[in-house]
Design an enzyme around this catalytic site. Structure first.
Site, mmCIF file in Angstrom:
data_model
loop_
_atom_site.group_PDB
_atom_site.id
_atom_site.type_symbol
_atom_site.label_atom_id
_atom_site.label_comp_id
_atom_site.label_asym_id
_atom_site.label_seq_id
_atom_site.Cartn_x
_atom_site.Cartn_y
_atom_site.Cartn_z
ATOM 1 N N ASP A 100 43.837 39.712 43.156
ATOM 2 C CA ASP A 100 44.392 40.683 42.222
ATOM 3 C C ASP A 100 45.336 41.618 42.978
ATOM 4 O O ASP A 100 44.999 42.091 44.071
ATOM 5 C CB ASP A 100 43.251 41.514 41.618
ATOM 6 C CG ASP A 100 43.347 41.608 40.121
ATOM 7 O OD1 ASP A 100 44.322 42.229 39.642
ATOM 8 O OD2 ASP A 100 42.466 41.080 39.427
ATOM 9 N N ASP A 201 48.201 43.046 38.187
ATOM 10 C CA ASP A 201 47.644 43.971 37.200
ATOM 11 C C ASP A 201 48.756 44.769 36.497
ATOM 12 O O ASP A 201 49.620 45.354 37.170
ATOM 13 C CB ASP A 201 46.710 44.935 37.964
ATOM 14 C CG ASP A 201 45.833 45.756 37.052
ATOM 15 O OD1 ASP A 201 44.983 45.163 36.379
ATOM 16 O OD2 ASP A 201 45.998 46.987 37.025
ATOM 17 N N GLU A 258 49.965 40.259 34.459
ATOM 18 C CA GLU A 258 49.316 40.787 33.251
ATOM 19 C C GLU A 258 50.314 41.714 32.566
ATOM 20 O O GLU A 258 50.801 42.658 33.174
ATOM 21 C CB GLU A 258 48.056 41.561 33.636
ATOM 22 C CG GLU A 258 47.262 41.979 32.423
ATOM 23 C CD GLU A 258 46.371 43.195 32.645
ATOM 24 O OE1 GLU A 258 45.408 43.347 31.896
ATOM 25 O OE2 GLU A 258 46.645 44.010 33.549
ATOM 26 N N HIS A 331 37.675 39.890 32.219
ATOM 27 C CA HIS A 331 36.747 41.001 32.399
ATOM 28 C C HIS A 331 37.054 42.172 31.470
ATOM 29 O O HIS A 331 36.306 43.156 31.474
ATOM 30 C CB HIS A 331 36.802 41.464 33.860
ATOM 31 C CG HIS A 331 38.151 41.983 34.236
ATOM 32 N ND1 HIS A 331 39.264 41.157 34.324
ATOM 33 C CD2 HIS A 331 38.588 43.230 34.491
ATOM 34 C CE1 HIS A 331 40.314 41.907 34.625
ATOM 35 N NE2 HIS A 331 39.942 43.156 34.736
ATOM 36 N N ASP A 332 38.144 42.101 30.717
ATOM 37 C CA ASP A 332 38.504 43.179 29.788
ATOM 38 C C ASP A 332 38.224 42.801 28.331
ATOM 39 O O ASP A 332 38.443 43.614 27.435
ATOM 40 C CB ASP A 332 40.000 43.513 29.889
ATOM 41 C CG ASP A 332 40.375 44.105 31.233
ATOM 42 O OD1 ASP A 332 39.522 44.763 31.853
ATOM 43 O OD2 ASP A 332 41.530 43.906 31.658
HETATM 44 C C1 NOJ Z 1 44.043 45.855 33.721
HETATM 45 C C2 NOJ Z 1 42.737 45.429 34.315
HETATM 46 O O1 NOJ Z 1 42.474 44.114 33.940
HETATM 47 C C3 NOJ Z 1 41.703 46.416 33.836
HETATM 48 O O2 NOJ Z 1 40.387 46.012 34.118
HETATM 49 C C4 NOJ Z 1 42.021 47.753 34.447
HETATM 50 O O3 NOJ Z 1 41.163 48.724 33.904
HETATM 51 C C5 NOJ Z 1 43.468 48.171 34.166
HETATM 52 N N1 NOJ Z 1 44.402 47.113 34.285
HETATM 53 C C6 NOJ Z 1 43.874 49.247 35.117
HETATM 54 O O4 NOJ Z 1 43.992 48.714 36.406
#
Ligand code: NOJ
Length: 557
Positions: A100, A201, A258, A331-332
């Site tokens: 990441d 990210d 992302e 994970h989100d």
């Molecule tokens: C995206 C990540 O996937 C998430 O878990 C994180 O809270 C935010 N970006 C901030 O880094």
């Protein structure tokens, strides 16, 4: 050059969220040695690439997405020697490792920020966004993704700093060439160790309109939405091209950005190989389909027609112009079987249906830990059992606005990121075999029924279904190269599409409902009866009646 010359186009990626994967030392927190113990499991599944969520030194305000030191490993996860061994062991098994890259922000405990805070003329001041207040208020009206203002006042210099996420995640200022150089050096450090790429990210948020104008604010909202000033911002393509030229182009790696708020048109710009930016992006559009106008916590039930339309748009817009990533989980996001499937009676059927529906599309598929065994959402009745900063902040904010406890908890049950973050369920022993200690977050109580050991012992399990899908992607070029066509586009329960390559056809028929559905369409119905069955989630027979959550994949020859 054929489309398959790029190794990441034929690859399937598995995401590890290290905190919740496997604990080797009994402290209740997953770690690197735990990952090493489980590499053979991933090899058996057949994945090619592991994407590792952050393992860097961090005070853990946002579980490692707040990095204090980019070139050190978090104590709880192990040491650099453990990391090096893991990388070797991944490579020894013929797999690759993608890390990441979190460079929209750092932790407020990062040395750059500690310096930056000291004085207005500190050499690191301009690594971040510092601004004076406006008439005793924040410099603009932007809200943070995790609630509250996006600005934090600091009395040392009587100025505010910008944080689009938590106040412990100050945003980096990419306008500053010195900062960019530091980031590129840090990337080289990891690439020189031999890692195979980066998941970046919120990377489309690194270029902000430097005037930082107020965002649009609707009636009753406390904060403005500054999205259009920081998502896909003015210099984003320039920054990504520079990063590519300076660093990425020198290594045979894969990159996935992302990108919240990116449309298929944006995605073409980011992933067209000629433009040399990133290989693929994570879209959020299909993940927003079950959200109301007020955002993710405002629940809306799935409309399959919307989902089909959206995924089709991405499939067709990027075909021959860029590349898609394919995902249901990370994970989100809540667990897909609970979200778009049925985690009760049809858990196993619907998990397989969702898997096949996604894996026969064009793009690089991502599997999130536990998805391959059909892990489900969790309901912790006490707020105290939740750990996620976004969830906890939202609860407090809504409570203060007068929402009822039950309503807030219902949103949490459906959408909280902690649904994805409960520990991996390895077996039916105490703590699901994840730890011998006290887990940092509670285990999903369904672990006795849903766990990897049980899946490995059952040849009909979801695990082996994923294994088959991964294998087929390697064997059949039509999956990576074929055209995509949506059929029965207005059907409310069936998701049917066809892939075509020269004379070859693959038809994917999914019944996204718990009812029996008869296929009325002549052409599809004939194929269902005559074509060769490649894969299904029932003991298959050639009829035009689809059983609950049935998926059937057919090939013309
Ligand atoms: C995206 C990540 O996937 C998430 O878990 C994180 O809270 C935010 N970006 C901030 O880094």
């Amino acid at each position: 050059m054929s489309i398959n010359d790029e190794w990441w186009k034929k690859s399937v990626v598995y995401q590890i969220y290290p905190r919740s994967f496997m604990d080797s030392n009994g402290d209740g927190i997953g770690d690197i040695r735990g990952i090493i113990e489980k590499l053979d499991y991933l090899k058996l599944l057949g994945v090619d690439v592991i994407w590792l969520s952050p393992v860097y030194d961090s005070p853990n305000d946002d579980n490692g997405y707040d990095i204090r030191n980019y070139q050190a490993i978090m104590n709880e996860f192990g040491a650099m020697a453990d990391f090096d061994q893991m990388l070797t062991e991944v490579h020894n098994r013929g797999m690759k490792l993608v890390m990441d890259l979190v460079v929209n922000h750092t932790s407020d405990e990062h040395a750059w920020f500690v310096e930056s805070k000291k004085s207005k003329d500190n050499p690191y001041r301009d690594f971040y966004f510092w601004r004076k207040g406006k008439e005793g208020q924040e410099p603009n009206n932007w809200g943070s993704v995790f609630g509250g203002s996006a600005w934090q006042y600091d009395e040392t210099t009587d100025e505010y700093y910008l944080h689009l996420f938590s106040k412990k995640q100050p945003d980096l200022n990419w306008e500053n060439p010195k900062l960019r150089k530091e980031v590129y050096n840090m990337m080289r450090f990891w690439l020189d160790k031999g890692i195979d790429g980066f998941r970046m990210d919120v990377i489309n948020m690194i270029s902000k309109n430097p005037n930082l104008p107020d965002g649009d604010k609707s009636e009753g909202q406390l904060y403005g939405d500054g999205g259009r000033y920081f998502m896909n911002g003015p210099r984003i393509h320039e920054f990504l091209q520079e990063m590519n030229q300076e660093v990425l182009s020198k290594y045979p790696v894969m990159t996935v950005g992302e990108m919240p708020g990116a449309t298929p048109e944006d995605a073409v710009l980011y992933t067209d190989p000629e433009r040399k930016e990133v290989n693929m992006i994570f879209t959020f559009e299909h993940m927003d389909i079950d959200s109301g106008p007020g955002g993710k916590w405002n629940l809306k039930s799935l409309d399959l027609v919307d989902l089909k339309e959206n995924l089709t748009k991405w499939q067709t817009s990027l075909c021959n112009k860029g590349w898609n990533s394919l995902y249901w989980n990370n994970h989100d996001q809540p667990r897909i079987v609970s979200r778009f499937g049925d985690d009760g009676q049809y858990r196993e059927k619907s998990a397989k249906l969702l898997a096949a529906c996604l894996h026969f599309m064009q793009g690089t598929p991502y599997i999130y830990q536990g998805e391959e065994i059909g892990m489900t959402n969790v309901k912790f009745t006490l707020l105290e059992d939740y750990r996620d900063i976004e969830t906890i902040n939202m609860y407090n904010e809504r409570k203060a606005l007068g929402y009822a406890h039950e309503d807030i908890m219902n949103s949490i049950y459906v959408k909280s990121r902690d649904n994805a973050r409960t520990p991996m369920q390895w077996d039916s022993t105490k703590n699901a075999g994840f730890t011998t200690g006290t887990p940092w977050i509670k285990i999903n109580p369904r672990y006795k029924e849903i766990n990897a050991k049980a899946a490995l012992e059952n040849p009909q399990s979801i695990f082996y279904f994923y294994q088959k899908l991964i294998q087929l992607r390697k064997e059949m070029d039509i999956i990576t190269e074929g055209d995509f066509e949506l059929l029965l586009k207005d059907h409310p329960q069936l998701f049917v599409y066809e892939r075509k390559l020269n004379d070859e056809r693959v038809l994917v028929v999914c019944n996204f409902s718990g009812d029996e559905v008869t296929v009325e369409d002549e052409a599809v119905s004939t194929k269902l009866k005559k074509d060769h069955i490649l894969l299904g989630n029932y003991e298959t027979k050639g009829t035009n009646v689809l059983r609950p959550y049935e998926v059937i994949v057919l090939k013309n020859s």
